[in-house]
Design a protein around this motif. Structure first.
Motif, PDB file in Angstrom:
ATOM      1  N   ASN A  33      46.227  36.344  41.050  1.00 16.42           N
ATOM      2  CA  ASN A  33      44.979  35.630  40.846  1.00 16.42           C
ATOM      3  C   ASN A  33      44.147  36.289  39.756  1.00 16.42           C
ATOM      4  N   ASP A  34      43.195  35.546  39.239  1.00 18.01           N
ATOM      5  CA  ASP A  34      42.178  36.103  38.358  1.00 18.01           C
ATOM      6  C   ASP A  34      41.148  36.877  39.170  1.00 18.01           C
ATOM      7  N   ILE A  35      40.386  37.712  38.465  1.00 15.83           N
ATOM      8  CA  ILE A  35      39.129  38.209  39.011  1.00 15.83           C
ATOM      9  C   ILE A  35      38.065  37.248  38.511  1.00 15.83           C
ATOM     10  N   TYR A  36      37.361  36.590  39.430  1.00 14.06           N
ATOM     11  CA  TYR A  36      36.459  35.516  39.040  1.00 14.06           C
ATOM     12  C   TYR A  36      35.044  36.024  38.774  1.00 14.06           C
ATOM     13  N   PRO A  37      34.457  35.638  37.618  1.00 12.72           N
ATOM     14  CA  PRO A  37      33.109  36.091  37.276  1.00 12.72           C
ATOM     15  C   PRO A  37      32.032  35.347  38.070  1.00 12.72           C
ATOM     16  N   ILE A  38      30.913  36.043  38.300  1.00 12.99           N
ATOM     17  CA  ILE A  38      29.748  35.404  38.927  1.00 12.99           C
ATOM     18  C   ILE A  38      28.750  35.054  37.822  1.00 12.99           C
ATOM     19  N   SER A  39      28.204  36.070  37.188  1.00 11.91           N
ATOM     20  CA  SER A  39      27.381  35.944  35.988  1.00 11.91           C
ATOM     21  C   SER A  39      27.144  37.351  35.483  1.00 11.91           C
ATOM     22  N   ALA A  40      26.579  37.461  34.261  1.00 11.18           N
ATOM     23  CA  ALA A  40      26.404  38.776  33.637  1.00 11.18           C
ATOM     24  C   ALA A  40      27.732  39.538  33.714  1.00 11.18           C
ATOM     25  N   ASP A  41      27.715  40.759  34.262  1.00 12.69           N
ATOM     26  CA  ASP A  41      28.976  41.501  34.364  1.00 12.69           C
ATOM     27  C   ASP A  41      29.474  41.565  35.804  1.00 12.69           C
ATOM     28  N   SER A  42      28.991  40.649  36.659  1.00 13.11           N
ATOM     29  CA  SER A  42      29.361  40.662  38.073  1.00 13.11           C
ATOM     30  C   SER A  42      30.600  39.799  38.321  1.00 13.11           C
ATOM     31  N   THR A  43      31.416  40.234  39.262  1.00 14.87           N
ATOM     32  CA  THR A  43      32.609  39.481  39.642  1.00 14.87           C
ATOM     33  C   THR A  43      32.719  39.414  41.155  1.00 14.87           C
ATOM     34  N   LEU A  44      33.471  38.423  41.622  1.00 18.40           N
ATOM     35  CA  LEU A  44      33.819  38.376  43.036  1.00 18.40           C
ATOM     36  C   LEU A  44      34.860  39.452  43.324  1.00 18.40           C
ATOM     37  N   PRO A  45      34.921  39.946  44.566  1.00 20.27           N
ATOM     38  CA  PRO A  45      35.981  40.906  44.903  1.00 20.27           C
ATOM     39  C   PRO A  45      37.353  40.264  44.677  1.00 20.27           C
ATOM     40  N   PHE A  46      38.294  41.037  44.160  1.00 22.85           N
ATOM     41  CA  PHE A  46      39.622  40.507  43.884  1.00 22.85           C
ATOM     42  C   PHE A  46      40.357  40.180  45.182  1.00 22.85           C
ATOM     43  N   ALA A  47      41.001  39.040  45.191  1.00 24.13           N
ATOM     44  CA  ALA A  47      41.865  38.640  46.310  1.00 24.13           C
ATOM     45  C   ALA A  47      43.192  38.193  45.717  1.00 24.13           C
ATOM     46  N   GLN A  48      44.283  38.820  46.141  1.00 18.00           N
ATOM     47  CA  GLN A  48      45.587  38.552  45.548  1.00 18.00           C
ATOM     48  C   GLN A  48      46.113  37.174  45.923  1.00 18.00           C
ATOM     49  N   HIS A  49      46.829  36.557  44.973  1.00 16.13           N
ATOM     50  CA  HIS A  49      47.529  35.301  45.252  1.00 16.13           C
ATOM     51  C   HIS A  49      48.582  35.588  46.319  1.00 16.13           C
ATOM     52  N   ARG A  50      48.560  34.805  47.381  1.00 18.36           N
ATOM     53  CA  ARG A  50      49.411  35.116  48.519  1.00 18.36           C
ATOM     54  C   ARG A  50      50.902  34.984  48.201  1.00 18.36           C
ATOM     55  N   ASP A  51      51.260  34.156  47.234  1.00 13.83           N
ATOM     56  CA  ASP A  51      52.682  33.961  46.933  1.00 13.83           C
ATOM     57  C   ASP A  51      53.295  35.202  46.291  1.00 13.83           C
ATOM     58  N   ILE A  52      52.601  35.785  45.310  1.00 13.55           N
ATOM     59  CA  ILE A  52      53.150  36.986  44.678  1.00 13.55           C
ATOM     60  C   ILE A  52      53.108  38.160  45.656  1.00 13.55           C
ATOM     61  N   PHE A  53      52.114  38.184  46.544  1.00 13.56           N
ATOM     62  CA  PHE A  53      52.068  39.231  47.560  1.00 13.56           C
ATOM     63  C   PHE A  53      53.242  39.085  48.528  1.00 13.56           C
ATOM     64  N   TYR A  54      53.512  37.856  48.950  1.00 11.95           N
ATOM     65  CA  TYR A  54      54.607  37.580  49.883  1.00 11.95           C
ATOM     66  C   TYR A  54      55.945  38.050  49.324  1.00 11.95           C
ATOM     67  N   LEU A  55      56.115  37.936  48.028  1.00 16.46           N
ATOM     68  CA  LEU A  55      57.402  38.247  47.402  1.00 16.46           C
ATOM     69  C   LEU A  55      57.510  39.674  46.876  1.00 16.46           C
ATOM     70  N   SER A  56      56.377  40.372  46.759  1.00 13.48           N
ATOM     71  CA  SER A  56      56.430  41.701  46.133  1.00 13.48           C
ATOM     72  C   SER A  56      55.599  42.768  46.837  1.00 13.48           C
ATOM     73  N   GLY A  57      54.578  42.373  47.588  1.00 12.79           N
ATOM     74  CA  GLY A  57      53.674  43.352  48.185  1.00 12.79           C
ATOM     75  C   GLY A  57      52.662  43.898  47.201  1.00 12.79           C
ATOM     76  N   VAL A  58      52.721  43.452  45.950  1.00  9.34           N
ATOM     77  CA  VAL A  58      51.773  43.923  44.929  1.00  9.34           C
ATOM     78  C   VAL A  58      50.422  43.275  45.175  1.00  9.34           C
ATOM     79  N   ASP A  59      49.404  44.112  45.327  1.00  8.42           N
ATOM     80  CA  ASP A  59      48.063  43.639  45.688  1.00  8.42           C
ATOM     81  C   ASP A  59      47.079  44.025  44.584  1.00  8.42           C
ATOM     82  N   GLN A  60      47.421  43.637  43.372  1.00  6.89           N
ATOM     83  CA  GLN A  60      46.688  44.097  42.190  1.00  6.89           C
ATOM     84  C   GLN A  60      46.578  42.959  41.177  1.00  6.89           C
TER      85      GLN A  60
END
Length: 430
Positions: A33-60
């Motif tokens: 997944n992307d890291i989604y911007p809020i405004s200015a330099d703020s972003t939402l907390p990162f949440a991994q795409h579940r499909d790539i996590f399911y297949l690799s365990g990579v949470d980045q």
């Protein structure tokens, strides 16, 4: 990550299952997944795409997984592309996966940095005939933001228009809907953390408590048990608010004599739990509240027994509707005449129970599952009937998570969470 390391054998097995469903000489590509911007330099907390996590365990973030089972180069049959880490990134953002750590996490030996992807991909595309790309095809999806996958697909198809393209979703939806034993363990862990949170709030709820204070008690308990937080936005509604199905404000006081509906679930290692309980603010249910509560509980218990291999989701809901109709007749909320004159497309019981009873659950709260296909052993479903009576400021919903077995009744993963009236009142009196 707050959760404990997961055995990479789970992800190795998941990739093997996916590869087994691919056509010959094909490649599949999954993006984080992307890291989604809020405004200015703020972003939402990162949440991994579940499909790539399911297949690799990579949470980045900024991670890409490529599967090419028939690649002539053996070392390129499974590839991870990762954001290159360095000392500067470690200081400002925290440690990222090294190539060695990526192998420990995923079991994938071939790891490139992301800046090498276009060059490596060119070689792979000269060897593959078909590419599986990943889109969001969940039956409840409403995607208004262009995702990283969507941008990647546009770029790939423009650069390589001569290839054939197929969809990952028919494969991965079927795979993810049936859980491996390790996945069940993590869902159970999430349910156990939810149990701790619920037992905590039962001794906290009293007249005058704010809905958001109950929410705060849950998040405190979740966090100290290695959960990243709620698996979905919590619903904590007292009195009339319990009749608003997706009430999210959680900003009103809980008043004496009301019932507060609590729909919350902890996540653990990206796996969800999903619980609903309805609790008397004063610590004791009135007789009317008991009657409605027990009606919902009977429907839940009977509905759960229908979760067996071979059940069709749509047929199941018809049968649950019959159970609810019987209870509403007994409560005097609908009449025999209402039932006789009902619209088959919107039966009489829908006036007081207007949502579905069950959905798949796993890495997503509303997890993948092809609803037109029969239920299978290893699937996890919620069971969550409710009765909502706005005129009485009363909403009751009860929900547990169930694992379908090869034979016999499903396993209630929330069997230790108080649900009987006597148990609720007992816990609240402590």
């Amino acid at each position: 990550m707050k959760y404990l390391p997961i055995d990479k054998q789970l992800f190795i097995k998941n990739r093997a299952k996916f590869a087994d469903k691919m056509i010959s000489n094909s490649m599949a590509i999954f993006n984080s997944n992307d890291i989604y911007p809020i405004s200015a330099d703020s972003t939402l907390p990162f949440a991994q795409h579940r499909d790539i996590f399911y297949l690799s365990g990579v949470d980045q973030e900024e991670s890409v997984l490529v599967l090419f089972p028939d690649c002539p180069k053996k070392e390129n049959r499974e590839i991870l592309f990762l954001k290159e880490t360095n000392d500067h990134i470690a200081v400002w953002e925290g440690e990222k996966l090294t190539k060695e750590k990526a192998f420990e996490t995923s079991g994938i030996k071939t790891v490139y940095w992301l800046q090498e992807m276009e060059k490596v991909l060119f070689e792979l595309m000269t060897q593959a005939e078909t590419v599986y790309v990943n889109t969001n095809e969940h039956y409840r999806a409403n995607v208004e933001t262009e995702t990283r996958d969507a941008r990647f697909i546009k770029w790939l198809q423009a650069k390589y228009p001569g290839h054939s393209y197929k969809r990952c979703q028919p494969i991965i939806q079927r795979l993810r809907s049936v859980k491996e034993p390790q996945e069940i363990e993590m869902i159970q862990k999430a349910c156990d953390i939810t149990e701790k949170g619920f037992k905590r709030v039962l001794g906290f709820i009293k007249p005058g408590v704010m809905e958001y204070e109950i929410e705060a008690e849950f998040i405190h308990e979740f966090k100290i048990n290695r959960s990243a937080g709620f698996a979905y936005s919590p619903i904590i509604g007292s009195g009339f608010n319990a009749c608003v199905l997706h009430y999210l404000e959680n900003n009103q006081p809980c008043s004496e004599g009301e019932v507060v509906l609590i729909d919350v679930g902890a996540e653990y290692a990206n796996y969800a739990s999903d619980m609903t309980r309805s609790v008397p603010v004063s610590g004791k249910f009135s007789q009317r509240q008991k009657d409605v509560y027990n009606a919902v509980l009977r429907v839940k218990n009977a509905a759960a027994k229908m979760l067996v291999p071979g059940t069709i989701w749509a047929d199941y809901h018809v049968e649950v509707g019959k159970l609810m109709t019987k209870e509403l007749l007994t409560l005097g909320l609908i009449s025999k005449e209402d039932v006789e004159k009902e619209d088959p497309n919107w039966p009489a019981y829908k006036k007081y129970f207007m949502h579905g009873t069950s959905h798949h659950m796993g890495l997503d709260t509303h997890d993948y599952g092809i609803l037109t296909e029969p239920m299978e052993a290893g699937m996890v479903f919620t069971v969550e009937p409710g009765i909502y009576i706005p005129d009485e400021n009363l909403g009751i919903r009860l929900e547990d998570d169930y694992l379908i077995q090869k034979s016999g009744d499903p396993v209630n993963l929330m069997e230790n969470i108080p649900i009987e009236i006597e148990d609720i009142e007992k816990w609240m009196s402590k």
